[in-house]
Scaffold this motif. Structure first.
Motif: not given
Length: 152
Positions: A33-40, A44-52, A59-63
């Motif tokens: 949540a802290a770094w993913f997605g291009p600049v701009g 959102p942390r609450d969109s991140v769900d991971m089971d590695v 699963r997550f959403t870039m906004v």
């Protein structure tokens, strides 16, 4: 004439951080949540769900930072996981310009120790030439945010 999805994106990038820290940046939900997605864009942390794990998910959403109605959900399944060395998965594209909804592509991340630094080899696709260029630009921009996180 439309371009077919035959292009593989390959990026090799050296990060000034140990392999374990770079790997964790890809597998820890708080760090994703802290770094993913291009600049701009942000994740959102609450969109991140991971089971590695093999068969697990990511699963997550870039906004878009300027228009929250512009978003791009990411949904992937891990097919290979070797801690601190390898992440391989399959993703389904939704809301990605130039790709029909439901398009499946693969992502392979290799983490190599380079004397205290990490050489990341990323392979993703198949894409059309146009989408491959956009994906390259997006990853390159995202990696500037990852550099800042790793330096902190």
């Amino acid at each position: 004439m439309t371009d077919t999805a035959t292009h593989e994106l390959v990026i090799t990038r050296l990060f000034d951080a140990p392999r374990e820290l770079v790997y964790r940046a890809f597998t820890d939900p708080d760090q994703v949540a802290a770094w993913f997605g291009p600049v701009g864009w942000s994740v959102p942390r609450d969109s991140v769900d991971m089971d590695v794990k093999v068969g697990g998910h990511q699963r997550f959403t870039m906004v878009n930072d300027d228009d929250a109605t512009m978003n791009s959900p990411v949904s992937g399944t891990f097919t290979e996981v070797v801690e601190n060395e390898l992440l391989v998965g399959e993703e389904t594209a939704d809301n990605i310009p130039g790709l029909p909804a439901g398009t499946k592509f693969s992502l392979r991340l290799e983490f190599h120790d380079e004397g205290g630094k990490t050489r990341l080899v990323l392979r993703q696709g198949p894409y059309t030439a146009e989408v491959e260029g956009m994906a390259r630009e997006g990853w390159t921009s995202s990696f500037t945010k990852l550099d800042a996180l790793l330096a902190a």
